[in-house]
Motif scaffolding. Structure first.
Motif, PDB file in Angstrom:
ATOM      1  N   LYS A  16       0.849  -1.187   0.000  1.00  0.00           N
ATOM      2  CA  LYS A  16       0.000   0.000   0.000  1.00  0.00           C
ATOM      3  C   LYS A  16       0.884   1.235   0.000  1.00  0.00           C
ATOM      4  O   LYS A  16       1.888   1.288   0.705  1.00  0.00           O
ATOM      5  N   LYS A  21      -3.603   3.313  -1.807  1.00  0.00           N
ATOM      6  CA  LYS A  21      -3.777   2.529  -3.028  1.00  0.00           C
ATOM      7  C   LYS A  21      -2.817   1.347  -3.002  1.00  0.00           C
ATOM      8  O   LYS A  21      -1.735   1.425  -2.435  1.00  0.00           O
ATOM      9  N   THR A  52      -9.030  -2.363 -11.052  1.00  0.00           N
ATOM     10  CA  THR A  52     -10.224  -2.044 -10.268  1.00  0.00           C
ATOM     11  C   THR A  52     -11.029  -3.302  -9.958  1.00  0.00           C
ATOM     12  O   THR A  52     -11.698  -3.373  -8.934  1.00  0.00           O
ATOM     13  N   LYS A  55      -9.643  -4.862  -6.662  1.00  0.00           N
ATOM     14  CA  LYS A  55      -9.495  -4.027  -5.459  1.00  0.00           C
ATOM     15  C   LYS A  55     -10.218  -4.591  -4.244  1.00  0.00           C
ATOM     16  O   LYS A  55      -9.660  -4.650  -3.154  1.00  0.00           O
ATOM     17  N   ARG A  56     -11.457  -5.046  -4.409  1.00  0.00           N
ATOM     18  CA  ARG A  56     -12.213  -5.581  -3.272  1.00  0.00           C
ATOM     19  C   ARG A  56     -11.603  -6.867  -2.745  1.00  0.00           C
ATOM     20  O   ARG A  56     -11.538  -7.095  -1.540  1.00  0.00           O
ATOM     21  N   ALA A  59      -8.354  -6.029  -0.890  1.00  0.00           N
ATOM     22  CA  ALA A  59      -8.649  -5.301   0.355  1.00  0.00           C
ATOM     23  C   ALA A  59      -9.040  -6.270   1.472  1.00  0.00           C
ATOM     24  O   ALA A  59      -8.723  -6.031   2.644  1.00  0.00           O
TER      25      ALA A  59
END
Length: 64
Positions: A16, A21, A52, A55-56, A59
């Motif tokens: 990160k 990001k 994109t 990303k989930r 995370a």
């Protein structure tokens, strides 16, 4: 509630930055480098942000 554990495999692959990001390193730079051009190898050194679509998922692996 207990603390969330970081997925250690993901922690080694993703970092990160200050803004939160997530960036990743590029593949195809570990071996068989003789047939790859100098320009291609130079560009493989750079890190890029994750897509994109991922990303989930990333995370969830890196809660901190």
């Amino acid at each position: 509630m207990s603390k969330l554990k970081t997925n250690r495999g993901a922690a080694k692959r993703f970092r990160k930055n200050a803004k939160g990001k997530v960036k990743r390193s590029k593949a195809f730079h570990s071996h068989i480098l003789t047939k790859k051009s100098t320009k291609r190898k130079r560009n493989l050194r750079k890190s890029v942000p994750i897509s994109t679509a991922d990303k989930r998922r990333v995370a969830g692996l890196l809660p901190n």
